[in-house]
Motif scaffolding. Structure first.
Motif, PDB file in Angstrom:
ATOM      1  N   ARG A 164     -33.449  41.297  25.345  1.00  9.63           N
ATOM      2  CA  ARG A 164     -32.200  42.024  25.548  1.00  9.63           C
ATOM      3  C   ARG A 164     -31.028  41.149  25.133  1.00  9.63           C
ATOM      4  O   ARG A 164     -31.154  39.933  25.009  1.00  9.63           O
ATOM      5  N   ALA A 165     -29.904  41.787  24.917  1.00 14.07           N
ATOM      6  CA  ALA A 165     -28.712  41.079  24.451  1.00 14.07           C
ATOM      7  C   ALA A 165     -27.937  40.423  25.583  1.00 14.07           C
ATOM      8  O   ALA A 165     -26.964  39.716  25.331  1.00 14.07           O
ATOM      9  N   ASP A 166     -28.375  40.645  26.839  1.00 18.67           N
ATOM     10  CA  ASP A 166     -27.615  40.118  27.975  1.00 18.67           C
ATOM     11  C   ASP A 166     -28.238  38.846  28.551  1.00 18.67           C
ATOM     12  O   ASP A 166     -28.038  38.515  29.712  1.00 18.67           O
ATOM     13  N   VAL A 182     -40.590  42.588  34.869  1.00 18.87           N
ATOM     14  CA  VAL A 182     -40.056  41.291  35.274  1.00 18.87           C
ATOM     15  C   VAL A 182     -38.991  40.899  34.273  1.00 18.87           C
ATOM     16  O   VAL A 182     -39.126  41.149  33.064  1.00 18.87           O
ATOM     17  N   LEU A 183     -37.922  40.281  34.761  1.00 16.84           N
ATOM     18  CA  LEU A 183     -36.886  39.754  33.894  1.00 16.84           C
ATOM     19  C   LEU A 183     -36.973  38.229  33.883  1.00 16.84           C
ATOM     20  O   LEU A 183     -37.115  37.601  34.933  1.00 16.84           O
ATOM     21  N   ALA A 184     -36.889  37.655  32.695  1.00 14.28           N
ATOM     22  CA  ALA A 184     -36.973  36.202  32.554  1.00 14.28           C
ATOM     23  C   ALA A 184     -35.963  35.734  31.516  1.00 14.28           C
ATOM     24  O   ALA A 184     -35.677  36.440  30.543  1.00 14.28           O
ATOM     25  N   ARG A 185     -35.436  34.542  31.737  1.00  9.87           N
ATOM     26  CA  ARG A 185     -34.506  33.984  30.762  1.00  9.87           C
ATOM     27  C   ARG A 185     -35.242  33.521  29.505  1.00  9.87           C
ATOM     28  O   ARG A 185     -34.697  33.577  28.400  1.00  9.87           O
ATOM     29  N   ARG A 186     -36.458  33.066  29.692  1.00 12.53           N
ATOM     30  CA  ARG A 186     -37.286  32.623  28.573  1.00 12.53           C
ATOM     31  C   ARG A 186     -38.711  33.100  28.806  1.00 12.53           C
ATOM     32  O   ARG A 186     -39.195  33.123  29.938  1.00 12.53           O
ATOM     33  N   VAL A 187     -39.383  33.466  27.727  1.00 11.97           N
ATOM     34  CA  VAL A 187     -40.780  33.890  27.800  1.00 11.97           C
ATOM     35  C   VAL A 187     -41.585  33.000  26.863  1.00 11.97           C
ATOM     36  O   VAL A 187     -41.198  32.774  25.704  1.00 11.97           O
ATOM     37  N   VAL A 188     -42.701  32.485  27.366  1.00  4.29           N
ATOM     38  CA  VAL A 188     -43.591  31.638  26.574  1.00  4.29           C
ATOM     39  C   VAL A 188     -44.895  32.383  26.337  1.00  4.29           C
ATOM     40  O   VAL A 188     -45.545  32.829  27.289  1.00  4.29           O
ATOM     41  N   LEU A 189     -45.271  32.523  25.072  1.00  4.94           N
ATOM     42  CA  LEU A 189     -46.550  33.151  24.720  1.00  4.94           C
ATOM     43  C   LEU A 189     -47.602  32.060  24.582  1.00  4.94           C
ATOM     44  O   LEU A 189     -47.683  31.378  23.565  1.00  4.94           O
ATOM     45  N   ALA A 190     -48.395  31.870  25.620  1.00  6.32           N
ATOM     46  CA  ALA A 190     -49.493  30.905  25.597  1.00  6.32           C
ATOM     47  C   ALA A 190     -50.794  31.683  25.522  1.00  6.32           C
ATOM     48  O   ALA A 190     -51.639  31.638  26.411  1.00  6.32           O
ATOM     49  N   GLY A 413     -31.649  38.117  21.337  1.00  7.09           N
ATOM     50  CA  GLY A 413     -32.553  37.712  22.404  1.00  7.09           C
ATOM     51  C   GLY A 413     -33.950  37.360  21.936  1.00  7.09           C
ATOM     52  O   GLY A 413     -34.749  36.842  22.719  1.00  7.09           O
ATOM     53  N   LEU A 414     -34.267  37.627  20.665  1.00 11.31           N
ATOM     54  CA  LEU A 414     -35.598  37.287  20.170  1.00 11.31           C
ATOM     55  C   LEU A 414     -35.877  35.795  20.327  1.00 11.31           C
ATOM     56  O   LEU A 414     -37.009  35.391  20.611  1.00 11.31           O
ATOM     57  N   GLU A 415     -34.831  34.975  20.158  1.00 13.47           N
ATOM     58  CA  GLU A 415     -35.002  33.520  20.238  1.00 13.47           C
ATOM     59  C   GLU A 415     -35.361  33.053  21.650  1.00 13.47           C
ATOM     60  O   GLU A 415     -35.688  31.878  21.855  1.00 13.47           O
ATOM     61  N   ARG A 416     -35.352  33.971  22.606  1.00 10.93           N
ATOM     62  CA  ARG A 416     -35.741  33.623  23.977  1.00 10.93           C
ATOM     63  C   ARG A 416     -37.258  33.729  24.183  1.00 10.93           C
ATOM     64  O   ARG A 416     -37.754  33.457  25.279  1.00 10.93           O
ATOM     65  N   VAL A 417     -37.970  34.100  23.146  1.00 16.80           N
ATOM     66  CA  VAL A 417     -39.431  34.185  23.205  1.00 16.80           C
ATOM     67  C   VAL A 417     -39.994  33.007  22.417  1.00 16.80           C
ATOM     68  O   VAL A 417     -39.663  32.811  21.245  1.00 16.80           O
ATOM     69  N   HIS A 418     -40.861  32.235  23.061  1.00 22.99           N
ATOM     70  CA  HIS A 418     -41.386  30.994  22.489  1.00 22.99           C
ATOM     71  C   HIS A 418     -42.875  31.141  22.204  1.00 22.99           C
ATOM     72  O   HIS A 418     -43.641  31.593  23.061  1.00 22.99           O
TER      73      HIS A 418
END
Length: 487
Positions: A164-166, A182-190, A413-418
């Motif tokens: 999201r943009a917020d 769930v809302l998260a500031r960062r998401v990690v794909l492990a 917000g795409l950059e918040r996914v790792h």
């Protein structure tokens, strides 16, 4: 006098090891104190980091984040204690990595597999151990999760990843309790070896009944292969594992269909591993990153000697080198006839040990982000003859393993996914899943996320700096002198 050598070699038990680990962590004041502001969106609390995947990569990332004072939660689709492939789809007898590699221990001697093993079985047993048994590694990871007190939510399947943009990413989840978000500031794909796709399958599978074939990564009851003629396409590690398991289950014959005229014998990736590569790959120019990873791909990783001997000790196994499949037909009785460059071959069941590929179409949970992710194909054109589909399809990641937008501004917000799974190798090297450098990758990820979170909240932290009033001096530590300096 007591024999101190034999006493030191005797197993001390897990309770003693866990006490030592607690002491080590306490001496280092770990886990770190949380320092990020509590955040809400839409009246709901926002977790700092949500990790998708509770295998060894997800757990290492969780510990590294916690040590930096960053709260996080792991969501995994598997039942508790069955995260990752080790007790489900993996078929090798032992790990392929040397037993001395420290894996996800993150620099703590008491958290290593060796410490766990010796605490139970003693130093002599460690010296006699050749490779780590696969299921014993799973037991170690279960212990790792428990002693590090990780927050893992099992049986939670991710339905959608929605940046999201917020300043948050929304995760749509399904669990036995129903659907939630769930809302998260960062998401990690492990998410492991097939983290952004699934098995690679050649087109000829479209001609076959699903009951007549499987990928080597599929869950399968190998006992159903007793008395069957089995073929295995491929000559790598997973091919040997599937072939050997089928033979041990009573297959009447197992044929390995291998295009190469010889199996590769040297593991080039193993030979190049050193701290320079681990820490330096991410800083190399793109042409060198591509050149190194492409060379390893082309040379291919040979199957381990033990895995290969596990197959060849059966007289009813055949290594059909230099064999390419031209076509396949289903016989009236349902069996398979393969047309190869060496003639026809009749089989009852066929395995494809053909690896994995990035394939967004089989991962609907990533539908909202897949078309926006910048890939290597958009950033780098290799020299003629060095084309590589795996590398071309790989995401072109930022320094904290973050996805980048193909078109800036198209998906805020795409950059918040790792991306902390295997497809990160093109950008960062093999630090996001494999045992040798998983701790290095976890710390790189955690430090990168810590930097990003601090930068986003710098005004908050500056206000805290201004408001900080805890005195070091209370005013009675000295007496002003009445003495005046001469003029």
């Amino acid at each position: 006098m007591p024999n101190t050598e034999s006493t030191a070699a005797a197993p001390q038990g897990l309770a003693a090891l866990e006490a030592r680990l607690r002491q080590d962590l306490e001496w280092l004041a770990l886990p770190g104190k949380a320092w990020t502001p509590q955040t809400e969106r839409d009246g709901r609390a926002v977790v700092d980091v949500a990790i998708i995947g509770g295998g060894q990569a997800g757990m290492a990332a969780s510990v590294a984040l916690s040590h930096l004072g960053i709260p996080n939660v792991i969501y995994d689709r598997s039942p508790k204690d069955f995260e990752g492939p080790w007790a489900t789809t993996a078929r090798m007898e032992t790990l392929r990595s040397p037993k001395t590699l420290t894996g996800p221990a993150l620099g703590f001697p008491a958290l290593t597999f060796r410490a766990w093993f010796e605490a139970q079985f003693g130093a002599q047993a460690w010296e006699e151990l050749d490779k780590i048994p696969r299921l014993q590694w799973m037991d170690y990871l279960r212990w790792f999760r428990r002693v590090m007190n990780l927050d893992v939510r099992n049986e939670h399947r991710v339905l959608a990843v929605l940046p999201r943009a917020d300043g948050v990413v929304e995760l749509k989840l399904a669990s036995p309790q129903g659907e939630s978000s769930v809302l998260a500031r960062r998401v990690v794909l492990a998410t492991g070896r097939d983290g952004l796709g699934g098995p690679y399958l050649p087109p000829l599978v479209d001609k076959l009944s699903r009951a007549r074939w499987a990928h080597s990564s599929d869950v399968l009851d190998y006992a159903t292969l007793k008395g069957k003629r089995v073929g295995v396409v491929g000559g790598g590690s997973s091919a040997m594992d599937s072939a050997a398991t089928a033979l041990e289950a009573g297959a009447v014959r197992v044929d390995l269909l291998i295009r190469r005229k010889e199996l590769p014998r040297v593991n080039k990736g193993k030979g190049s591993g050193n701290p320079g590569l681990v820490n330096g790959h991410q800083h190399l120019p793109d042409e060198w990153k591509w050149r190194i990873r492409h060379y390893v791909n082309v040379q291919q990783v040979p199957p381990p000697s033990g895995s290969t001997r596990r197959v060849s000790r059966f007289a009813n196994s055949r290594f059909l080198l230099g064999t390419a499949i031209k076509d396949v037909a289903v016989q009236p009785d349902g069996t398979l006839r393969l047309e190869t460059n060496r003639g026809p071959l009749d089989l009852d069941f066929l395995f494809f040990s053909t690896g994995f590929r990035i394939d967004w179409s089989v991962r609907p949970e990533f539908a909202a982000i897949s078309q926006h992710i910048l890939t290597w194909n958009e950033r780098y054109t290799p020299p003629a003859g060095d084309e590589d589909a795996e590398l071309s399809d790989s995401p072109y990641l930022g320094p904290a393993f973050e996805f980048q937008e193909k078109t800036p501004g198209a998906l805020p917000g795409l950059e918040r996914v790792h991306c902390f799974c295997y497809p990160a190798a093109a950008s960062h090297g093999t630090v996001s899943g494999d045992i040798p450098a998983i701790s290095d990758g976890a710390y790189r990820l955690a430090q990168g996320i810590a930097s990003l979170l601090y930068g986003e909240d710098v005004e908050y932290h500056y206000r805290n700096l201004e408001a900080y009033e805890e005195p070091e001096l209370v005013g009675d530590e000295w007496t002003p002198s009445e003495w005046e300096l001469p003029g």
